[in-house]
Design a protein around this motif. Sequence first.
Motif, mmCIF file in Angstrom:
data_model
loop_
_atom_site.group_PDB
_atom_site.id
_atom_site.type_symbol
_atom_site.label_atom_id
_atom_site.label_comp_id
_atom_site.label_asym_id
_atom_site.label_seq_id
_atom_site.Cartn_x
_atom_site.Cartn_y
_atom_site.Cartn_z
ATOM 1 N N SER A 187 10.119 -2.935 16.641
ATOM 2 C CA SER A 187 10.733 -2.931 15.324
ATOM 3 C C SER A 187 10.057 -2.243 14.277
ATOM 4 N N ALA A 188 8.679 -2.176 14.472
ATOM 5 C CA ALA A 188 7.752 -1.060 13.677
ATOM 6 C C ALA A 188 7.848 0.196 13.905
ATOM 7 N N MET A 189 8.504 0.604 14.961
ATOM 8 C CA MET A 189 8.422 2.034 15.306
ATOM 9 C C MET A 189 9.970 2.688 15.090
ATOM 10 N N VAL A 190 10.773 2.030 15.156
ATOM 11 C CA VAL A 190 12.228 2.489 15.081
ATOM 12 C C VAL A 190 12.984 1.803 14.085
ATOM 13 N N PRO A 191 14.000 2.488 13.632
ATOM 14 C CA PRO A 191 15.052 1.601 12.568
ATOM 15 C C PRO A 191 15.993 0.489 13.638
ATOM 16 N N GLU A 192 16.389 -0.410 12.905
ATOM 17 C CA GLU A 192 17.036 -1.604 13.632
ATOM 18 C C GLU A 192 18.166 -1.153 14.413
ATOM 19 N N HIS A 193 19.072 -0.442 14.276
ATOM 20 C CA HIS A 193 19.971 0.180 15.076
ATOM 21 C C HIS A 193 19.506 0.786 16.495
ATOM 22 N N VAL A 194 18.254 1.426 16.361
ATOM 23 C CA VAL A 194 17.574 1.991 17.544
ATOM 24 C C VAL A 194 17.180 0.733 18.437
ATOM 25 N N ALA A 195 16.706 -0.272 17.762
ATOM 26 C CA ALA A 195 15.823 -1.368 18.535
ATOM 27 C C ALA A 195 16.754 -1.888 19.226
ATOM 28 N N LEU A 196 18.115 -2.029 18.718
ATOM 29 C CA LEU A 196 19.322 -2.985 19.053
ATOM 30 C C LEU A 196 19.828 -2.137 20.671
ATOM 31 N N ALA A 197 20.015 -0.744 20.333
ATOM 32 C CA ALA A 197 20.259 0.225 21.333
ATOM 33 C C ALA A 197 19.278 -0.094 22.711
ATOM 34 N N LEU A 198 17.902 -0.105 22.427
ATOM 35 C CA LEU A 198 16.833 -0.435 23.398
ATOM 36 C C LEU A 198 17.003 -1.756 24.069
ATOM 37 N N GLU A 199 17.245 -2.493 23.076
ATOM 38 C CA GLU A 199 17.604 -3.997 23.886
ATOM 39 C C GLU A 199 18.503 -4.070 24.729
ATOM 40 N N GLU A 200 19.609 -3.500 24.354
ATOM 41 C CA GLU A 200 20.764 -3.516 25.074
ATOM 42 C C GLU A 200 20.656 -2.802 26.545
ATOM 43 N N LYS A 201 19.885 -1.612 26.440
ATOM 44 C CA LYS A 201 19.464 -0.978 27.569
ATOM 45 C C LYS A 201 18.582 -1.656 28.447
ATOM 46 N N PHE A 202 17.599 -2.213 27.914
ATOM 47 C CA PHE A 202 16.576 -2.947 28.871
ATOM 48 C C PHE A 202 16.861 -4.387 28.930
ATOM 49 N N ARG A 203 17.983 -4.804 28.812
ATOM 50 C CA ARG A 203 18.211 -6.340 28.795
ATOM 51 C C ARG A 203 18.201 -6.536 30.262
ATOM 52 N N PRO A 204 17.480 -7.405 30.705
ATOM 53 C CA PRO A 204 17.644 -7.982 32.209
ATOM 54 C C PRO A 204 18.871 -8.318 32.592
ATOM 55 N N LYS A 205 19.257 -7.762 33.726
ATOM 56 C CA LYS A 205 20.633 -7.925 34.195
ATOM 57 C C LYS A 205 20.860 -9.326 34.884
ATOM 58 N N ASP A 206 21.913 -10.104 34.631
ATOM 59 C CA ASP A 206 21.923 -11.302 35.114
ATOM 60 C C ASP A 206 22.736 -11.156 36.617
ATOM 61 N N ASN A 207 22.036 -11.612 37.601
ATOM 62 C CA ASN A 207 22.421 -11.276 38.814
ATOM 63 C C ASN A 207 22.927 -12.692 39.489
#
Length: 163
Positions: free
Chosen positions: A142-162
């Motif tokens: 969050s100190a490196m990217v704007p909030e909307h980018v942090a959210l997109a990254l979070e979404e991308k790397f969210r651990p998959k629920d198997n």
Amino acid sequence: MRRAIFPGSFDPIHLGHIDIGRRASELFDELIVAVYDKPLKKLLFAPDVRMALTREAFADVPNIVVKGYSGLTVDFCSEVDAKFIVRGLRVFSDFEYEFRMALANQHLSPGVDTVSLITRQEHTFLSSTTVREIASLQGNVSAMVPEHVALALEEKFRPKDNT
Ligand code: ADP
């Protein structure tokens, strides 16, 4: 009209890029942030996502336009009638690469000049690679990217629920 392009992969855009883009927008009538379609390096986000994230980062700056491009940067310059290429410089190791690229572009298109802006001290070690690595390990970006980018990254790397 003094028009410049600020080309890059922006995978994803971070505060270092945003600072350079905003400072450059004060030097030119129009700044086109040019999101490169197919860099040689492996990408995390698809071109349309990188463009959307970049567009949102500059939404409040009236003379910044975000466009995608493929092919040679100097060809894109002539396509959009831009006489300047803006690049950011961080650590010394950037210099040799940027210097070689600026000379190559000068050779290909002598009418286009490269304008390099020095990063702010707090962004010296900030790169998209670092942001991606930290985010991939569920670290806080969050100190490196704007909030909307942090959210997109979070979404991308969210651990998959198997389950
Ligand atoms: P490229 O794939 O062309 O290197 P990047 O998206 O990595 O594209 O970077 C685009 C531009 O932004 C480059 O000129 C790069 O040097 C600059 N840049 C990247 N990180 C920073 C930073 N922390 N501070 C200033 N400029 C930066």
